[in-house]
Design a protein around this motif. Structure first.
Motif, PDB file in Angstrom:
ATOM      1  N   GLN A  30       7.448  -8.542  10.570  1.00  0.00           N
ATOM      2  CA  GLN A  30       6.454  -8.101  11.563  1.00  0.00           C
ATOM      3  C   GLN A  30       5.103  -7.763  10.931  1.00  0.00           C
ATOM      4  O   GLN A  30       4.278  -7.087  11.535  1.00  0.00           O
ATOM      5  CB  GLN A  30       6.977  -6.902  12.358  1.00  0.00           C
ATOM      6  N   VAL A  31       4.882  -8.254   9.728  1.00  0.00           N
ATOM      7  CA  VAL A  31       3.610  -8.012   9.055  1.00  0.00           C
ATOM      8  C   VAL A  31       2.468  -8.720   9.777  1.00  0.00           C
ATOM      9  O   VAL A  31       1.342  -8.211   9.832  1.00  0.00           O
ATOM     10  CB  VAL A  31       3.694  -8.470   7.580  1.00  0.00           C
ATOM     11  N   GLN A  32       2.746  -9.895  10.360  1.00  0.00           N
ATOM     12  CA  GLN A  32       1.703 -10.624  11.073  1.00  0.00           C
ATOM     13  C   GLN A  32       1.107  -9.781  12.188  1.00  0.00           C
ATOM     14  O   GLN A  32      -0.105  -9.831  12.437  1.00  0.00           O
ATOM     15  CB  GLN A  32       2.259 -11.935  11.634  1.00  0.00           C
ATOM     16  N   GLU A  33       1.933  -8.991  12.851  1.00  0.00           N
ATOM     17  CA  GLU A  33       1.437  -8.119  13.918  1.00  0.00           C
ATOM     18  C   GLU A  33       0.424  -7.117  13.377  1.00  0.00           C
ATOM     19  O   GLU A  33      -0.581  -6.813  14.019  1.00  0.00           O
ATOM     20  CB  GLU A  33       2.598  -7.379  14.578  1.00  0.00           C
ATOM     21  N   ILE A  34       0.693  -6.595  12.182  1.00  0.00           N
ATOM     22  CA  ILE A  34      -0.219  -5.630  11.565  1.00  0.00           C
ATOM     23  C   ILE A  34      -1.537  -6.303  11.203  1.00  0.00           C
ATOM     24  O   ILE A  34      -2.620  -5.750  11.429  1.00  0.00           O
ATOM     25  CB  ILE A  34       0.430  -5.018  10.309  1.00  0.00           C
ATOM     26  N   LEU A  35      -1.456  -7.510  10.654  1.00  0.00           N
ATOM     27  CA  LEU A  35      -2.669  -8.244  10.289  1.00  0.00           C
ATOM     28  C   LEU A  35      -3.505  -8.566  11.524  1.00  0.00           C
ATOM     29  O   LEU A  35      -4.737  -8.487  11.487  1.00  0.00           O
ATOM     30  CB  LEU A  35      -2.291  -9.524   9.547  1.00  0.00           C
ATOM     31  N   GLU A  36      -2.842  -8.913  12.615  1.00  0.00           N
ATOM     32  CA  GLU A  36      -3.562  -9.200  13.861  1.00  0.00           C
ATOM     33  C   GLU A  36      -4.209  -7.934  14.415  1.00  0.00           C
ATOM     34  O   GLU A  36      -5.335  -7.972  14.936  1.00  0.00           O
ATOM     35  CB  GLU A  36      -2.603  -9.804  14.885  1.00  0.00           C
ATOM     36  N   LYS A  49      -9.848  -8.646   4.773  1.00  0.00           N
ATOM     37  CA  LYS A  49      -8.643  -9.069   5.494  1.00  0.00           C
ATOM     38  C   LYS A  49      -7.859 -10.117   4.712  1.00  0.00           C
ATOM     39  O   LYS A  49      -6.624 -10.108   4.710  1.00  0.00           O
ATOM     40  CB  LYS A  49      -9.036  -9.594   6.879  1.00  0.00           C
ATOM     41  N   ASN A  50      -8.581 -11.004   4.021  1.00  0.00           N
ATOM     42  CA  ASN A  50      -7.907 -12.008   3.199  1.00  0.00           C
ATOM     43  C   ASN A  50      -7.164 -11.357   2.034  1.00  0.00           C
ATOM     44  O   ASN A  50      -6.053 -11.771   1.685  1.00  0.00           O
ATOM     45  CB  ASN A  50      -8.911 -13.037   2.674  1.00  0.00           C
ATOM     46  N   LYS A  51      -7.783 -10.335   1.427  1.00  0.00           N
ATOM     47  CA  LYS A  51      -7.132  -9.617   0.326  1.00  0.00           C
ATOM     48  C   LYS A  51      -5.849  -8.940   0.807  1.00  0.00           C
ATOM     49  O   LYS A  51      -4.823  -8.960   0.113  1.00  0.00           O
ATOM     50  CB  LYS A  51      -8.086  -8.570  -0.243  1.00  0.00           C
ATOM     51  N   ILE A  52      -5.906  -8.340   1.984  1.00  0.00           N
ATOM     52  CA  ILE A  52      -4.729  -7.671   2.521  1.00  0.00           C
ATOM     53  C   ILE A  52      -3.636  -8.692   2.827  1.00  0.00           C
ATOM     54  O   ILE A  52      -2.445  -8.464   2.554  1.00  0.00           O
ATOM     55  CB  ILE A  52      -5.086  -6.873   3.787  1.00  0.00           C
ATOM     56  N   VAL A  92      -8.036   0.390   7.163  1.00  0.00           N
ATOM     57  CA  VAL A  92      -7.361  -0.585   6.302  1.00  0.00           C
ATOM     58  C   VAL A  92      -6.225   0.087   5.532  1.00  0.00           C
ATOM     59  O   VAL A  92      -5.142  -0.486   5.370  1.00  0.00           O
ATOM     60  CB  VAL A  92      -8.364  -1.246   5.334  1.00  0.00           C
ATOM     61  N   ALA A  93      -6.455   1.318   5.068  1.00  0.00           N
ATOM     62  CA  ALA A  93      -5.402   2.048   4.346  1.00  0.00           C
ATOM     63  C   ALA A  93      -4.195   2.275   5.247  1.00  0.00           C
ATOM     64  O   ALA A  93      -3.042   2.154   4.811  1.00  0.00           O
ATOM     65  CB  ALA A  93      -5.946   3.377   3.839  1.00  0.00           C
ATOM     66  N   MET A  94      -4.432   2.593   6.509  1.00  0.00           N
ATOM     67  CA  MET A  94      -3.331   2.813   7.446  1.00  0.00           C
ATOM     68  C   MET A  94      -2.533   1.539   7.670  1.00  0.00           C
ATOM     69  O   MET A  94      -1.297   1.560   7.707  1.00  0.00           O
ATOM     70  CB  MET A  94      -3.887   3.340   8.766  1.00  0.00           C
ATOM     71  N   ARG A  95      -3.216   0.413   7.809  1.00  0.00           N
ATOM     72  CA  ARG A  95      -2.509  -0.850   8.020  1.00  0.00           C
ATOM     73  C   ARG A  95      -1.778  -1.281   6.737  1.00  0.00           C
ATOM     74  O   ARG A  95      -0.680  -1.828   6.799  1.00  0.00           O
ATOM     75  CB  ARG A  95      -3.485  -1.947   8.456  1.00  0.00           C
ATOM     76  N   MET A  96      -2.387  -0.988   5.586  1.00  0.00           N
ATOM     77  CA  MET A  96      -1.715  -1.294   4.327  1.00  0.00           C
ATOM     78  C   MET A  96      -0.437  -0.482   4.199  1.00  0.00           C
ATOM     79  O   MET A  96       0.595  -0.991   3.736  1.00  0.00           O
ATOM     80  CB  MET A  96      -2.657  -0.985   3.155  1.00  0.00           C
ATOM     81  N   ALA A  97      -0.474   0.778   4.624  1.00  0.00           N
ATOM     82  CA  ALA A  97       0.723   1.620   4.579  1.00  0.00           C
ATOM     83  C   ALA A  97       1.821   1.049   5.476  1.00  0.00           C
ATOM     84  O   ALA A  97       3.006   1.077   5.118  1.00  0.00           O
ATOM     85  CB  ALA A  97       0.376   3.043   5.009  1.00  0.00           C
ATOM     86  N   GLU A  98       1.432   0.524   6.637  1.00  0.00           N
ATOM     87  CA  GLU A  98       2.418  -0.089   7.536  1.00  0.00           C
ATOM     88  C   GLU A  98       3.079  -1.291   6.871  1.00  0.00           C
ATOM     89  O   GLU A  98       4.305  -1.475   6.967  1.00  0.00           O
ATOM     90  CB  GLU A  98       1.751  -0.531   8.837  1.00  0.00           C
ATOM     91  N   ILE A  99       2.278  -2.117   6.197  1.00  0.00           N
ATOM     92  CA  ILE A  99       2.822  -3.292   5.521  1.00  0.00           C
ATOM     93  C   ILE A  99       3.789  -2.873   4.413  1.00  0.00           C
ATOM     94  O   ILE A  99       4.896  -3.400   4.287  1.00  0.00           O
ATOM     95  CB  ILE A  99       1.682  -4.159   4.946  1.00  0.00           C
ATOM     96  N   LEU A 100       3.373  -1.913   3.605  1.00  0.00           N
ATOM     97  CA  LEU A 100       4.215  -1.441   2.508  1.00  0.00           C
ATOM     98  C   LEU A 100       5.521  -0.859   3.024  1.00  0.00           C
ATOM     99  O   LEU A 100       6.590  -1.070   2.432  1.00  0.00           O
ATOM    100  CB  LEU A 100       3.458  -0.385   1.692  1.00  0.00           C
ATOM    101  N   TYR A 101       5.434  -0.157   4.132  1.00  0.00           N
ATOM    102  CA  TYR A 101       6.638   0.456   4.709  1.00  0.00           C
ATOM    103  C   TYR A 101       7.587  -0.610   5.259  1.00  0.00           C
ATOM    104  O   TYR A 101       8.801  -0.565   5.018  1.00  0.00           O
ATOM    105  CB  TYR A 101       6.223   1.431   5.810  1.00  0.00           C
TER     106      TYR A 101
END
Length: 313
Positions: A30-36, A49-52, A92-101
């Motif tokens: 479900q990482v795509q949802e976070i990126l969107e 966004k590309n780096k993330i 961006v930090a919040m979305r990165m945390a979601e991806i890591l989690y």
């Protein structure tokens, strides 16, 4: 879906000729949802966004490699966010945390935002307990240190910030599997900070630069804000606000999206005052909605050539 089930479905039977469905693993994560969501929340910032996205891809592949016994050393997750204020670094930090989690790299989907004042004490013996308390509270998640370069003050002999840096570096190295640290701040100051603290720089795996928004991007942000607040620019006000941004952008203390929001708040104040002064006709709903050019042009940016946030003489 937990990472074990994700890996099972994506990889199937492990063997030298096994096929791995990375697309399925990516979808299940479900990482795509976070990126969107990040794309919707922030205007522009394509390089960020590309780096993330690249980081998310690396973490997903690394997780699958580990499940196959293919080790390549731990991924260094600590990062720096370089750029001026108002660029969406916290988002961006919040979305990165979601991806890591979601990929199983942290235990908690949590971002703790701190500054120097939260880490450094005023007297002898105060810094270590403050810093350790912050680190303990952030464990399992992401710690975002804003204006991190202020921890190092070479012009202040005996400054306690160095003590906080030493403790922080120890934890970043020894407990990197249980805490992700993001250091944020102005690019030039952060580069000087790393030059003066090479041990800290060596612990950072990813540097992300947030370049200032263009005037076009800032106008999109402005339109989004006024719409969200049930206002709108008149055609003349839209032209005036664009000119406001062109002038304000080259003045001191410009904070990108934050400055845009502040400018709109001041325009609303002027609009409200202007409406109260109307005595010749009833006020309509359209009046209440519309920000006119005069509400923008009354700014000190036009009248005095200085930011509205500067103290008045």
């Amino acid at each position: 879906m937990n990472k074990q089930l994700q890996e099972k479905e994506a990889i199937g039977t492990v063997g030298s000729d096994s096929t791995i469905d990375l697309a399925a693993a990516f979808q299940e994560s479900q990482v795509q949802e976070i990126l969107e969501q990040l794309d919707q929340e922030l205007v522009g910032l394509l390089s960020v966004k590309n780096k993330i996205r690249e980081m998310a891809a690396l973490l997903l592949v690394d997780r699958i490699r580990k499940s196959l016994g293919l080790t390549a050393g731990a991924v260094t997750l600590h990062m720096t966010f370089l750029g001026n204020p108002g660029m969406g670094k916290t988002t961006v930090a919040m979305r990165m945390a979601e991806i890591l989690y979601r990929l199983g790299y942290i235990r908690r989907q949590n971002v703790m935002l701190v500054t120097r004042d939260d880490l450094v004490g005023q007297g002898i013996g105060q810094t270590a307990p403050k810093t350790r308390e912050v680190l303990n509270n952030a464990m399992g998640g992401v710690l975002l240190i804003d204006e991190a370069y202020t921890l190092f003050r070479p012009t202040h002999p005996g400054d306690f910030g160095l003590e906080a840096i030493e403790i922080l570096m120890q934890v970043m190295e020894n407990q990197r599997d249980d805490l992700v640290v993001i250091l944020a701040g102005y690019k030039q100051q952060m580069e000087h900070f790393f030059h003066s603290n090479p041990g800290m720089n060596s612990r950072i795996g990813l540097h992300i630069e947030f370049n200032d928004y263009s005037v076009d991007d800032l106008m999109i942000i402005a339109q989004s804000i006024v719409t969200e607040q049930n206002y709108s620019f008149s055609p003349e006000a839209e032209i005036a606000f664009r000119e406001y941004l062109v002038r304000r952008k080259v003045m001191p203390h410009f904070a990108n999206a934050r400055s845009v929001r502040n400018a709109i708040d001041r325009a609303r104040l002027r609009q409200a005052n202007r409406l109260l002064m109307i005595r010749t006709r009833p006020i309509t709903k359209q009046d209440l909605i519309t920000i006119e050019a005069e509400d923008i042009l009354a700014s000190r940016v036009f009248k005095e050539g200085v930011p509205d946030c500067d103290p008045e003489n």
